[in-house]
Design a protein around this motif. Sequence first.
Motif, PDB file in Angstrom:
ATOM      1  N   SER A   1      48.567  38.073  38.506  1.00 13.07           N
ATOM      2  CA  SER A   1      47.467  38.062  39.475  1.00 13.07           C
ATOM      3  C   SER A   1      46.581  39.290  39.321  1.00 13.07           C
ATOM      4  CB  SER A   1      48.022  37.983  40.901  1.00 13.07           C
ATOM      5  OG  SER A   1      48.623  36.725  41.137  1.00 13.07           O
TER       6      SER A   1
ATOM      7  N   ASP B   1      42.601  38.954  38.617  1.00 12.87           N
ATOM      8  CA  ASP B   1      41.569  39.651  39.383  1.00 12.87           C
ATOM      9  C   ASP B   1      40.713  40.512  38.463  1.00 12.87           C
ATOM     10  OD1 ASP B   1      40.604  40.572  42.215  1.00 12.87           O
ATOM     11  OD2 ASP B   1      40.929  42.427  41.090  1.00 12.87           O
TER      12      ASP B   1
ATOM     13  N   LEU C   1      39.619  36.612  44.146  1.00 14.15           N
ATOM     14  CA  LEU C   1      40.370  35.427  43.738  1.00 14.15           C
ATOM     15  C   LEU C   1      40.499  34.452  44.898  1.00 14.15           C
ATOM     16  CD1 LEU C   1      43.356  37.040  41.774  1.00 14.15           C
ATOM     17  CD2 LEU C   1      41.677  35.461  40.801  1.00 14.15           C
TER      18      LEU C   1
ATOM     19  N   ASP D   1      42.605  31.248  46.618  1.00  8.91           N
ATOM     20  CA  ASP D   1      44.049  31.021  46.685  1.00  8.91           C
ATOM     21  C   ASP D   1      44.558  30.161  45.539  1.00  8.91           C
ATOM     22  OD1 ASP D   1      44.434  32.597  48.867  1.00  8.91           O
ATOM     23  OD2 ASP D   1      44.492  30.970  50.331  1.00  8.91           O
TER      24      ASP D   1
ATOM     25  N   ARG E   1      44.689  32.371  42.472  1.00  4.62           N
ATOM     26  CA  ARG E   1      45.658  33.453  42.662  1.00  4.62           C
ATOM     27  C   ARG E   1      47.084  32.959  42.470  1.00  4.62           C
ATOM     28  NH1 ARG E   1      48.414  35.257  47.131  1.00  4.62           N
ATOM     29  NH2 ARG E   1      47.293  33.777  48.459  1.00  4.62           N
TER      30      ARG E   1
ATOM     31  N   ALA F   1      44.208  38.394  47.935  1.00  3.70           N
ATOM     32  CA  ALA F   1      43.088  38.717  47.048  1.00  3.70           C
ATOM     33  C   ALA F   1      42.580  40.136  47.263  1.00  3.70           C
ATOM     34  CB  ALA F   1      41.964  37.708  47.258  1.00  3.70           C
TER      35      ALA F   1
ATOM     36  N   HIS G   1      44.925  42.599  45.551  1.00  3.64           N
ATOM     37  CA  HIS G   1      44.770  42.663  44.095  1.00  3.64           C
ATOM     38  C   HIS G   1      43.478  43.367  43.687  1.00  3.64           C
ATOM     39  CE1 HIS G   1      48.354  40.669  42.785  1.00  3.64           C
ATOM     40  NE2 HIS G   1      48.168  39.698  43.652  1.00  3.64           N
TER      41      HIS G   1
END
Length: 349
Positions: free
Chosen positions: A28, A32, A43, A45, A48, A234, A237
């Motif tokens: 992830s 990103d 990102l 969902d 991700r 998100a 990340h």
Amino acid sequence: METILKRDLRRIFQNKYVVFMGDSNMRSIYKDFILLLQENKLLNDSDRKAGGNKESICGDILLEGGIYKNLASGIEYEEKRVFLANIFLVKFIFLTRCQNDVTSRIFEEFKTDSEKADLVVINSTLWDTSRYGENGEKDFKRNLPLCFDNLRAATSPTTIILWLTALPISAEPNAAVFDEKYRPENKYWRTQFLHINAFSAELAKKKNCEVLDAHYLFRQHPELRDTDGCHWNANGHRLITSYIAQTVSLIWHVPYIDRNPVDHKERELHRVCYRIINSENENSIMRTLNGENSQGITDFDLNTYLATHIPISNETSNEQNSDRIGAMIGKLNETDRRILNLMDYYEKQ
């Protein structure tokens, strides 16, 4: 911390070859990173949570493993992805262990590759310690020095090897990576990770690698963690991407957020660990990490304790295991008890 934008990330990493190696959290981070190289978006969902089940995520390509090998998410799992666009080359390689046949093959590929990576971001702590039985931690501490040595030998002397400490987990994580039989006591992985991160971070510095202490930076941000107690949302990340970019900008002397390079003191403040441990304090540090055990195993070994003292049952929650939990707390030393209390404090904020 001010999060990085597309223009600054592209400026720092233009004409660079970057490799991310690790688990689903690292994947992830990679996603990103490549998304931000293209646009100022977070990102979603779907992207991700996607992995080897998709041939393309955020404009990349699945090279090997995943759906091409019909592999389940076990210790035999493999996945290799690449993002290539103009002046950017970014790869992701899934690791289930820091040193095994897969990593040996990967390092051999690095050796023969005409293009050497400028940056390798790596961590495999969670899989190494949670998926290989009661000897997982012991094997990890034996394998990690080999991993660093082999990775350094396979890359250029100018390649930055950036070790990320394992991200903090919640009090009761339920991510699939954790072995079912240990789930009632998963909250005690939190203290184990502190011991293991201390060991791996100091070892990485000894091996002349850079260290980004993600555990330290994120244990006060439980609101950024996903509901499974292990993965991150998100915004989390994007913050990790920003810390990685800041770390590398300091090493490459490239301004972060288009400002003057930060000085030596700020580098130390943000846990960019760049000092080399000299021979005078090396033995002292290793004794601190290893305790009285010459094999380098922490005093409180969760797997051994569970296997020896706590029978496996069908109980599923800590509330149903008050006696067992109390016994485990009694086994912790005073420092670990304080750490648990501090983590509980952060979790409740």
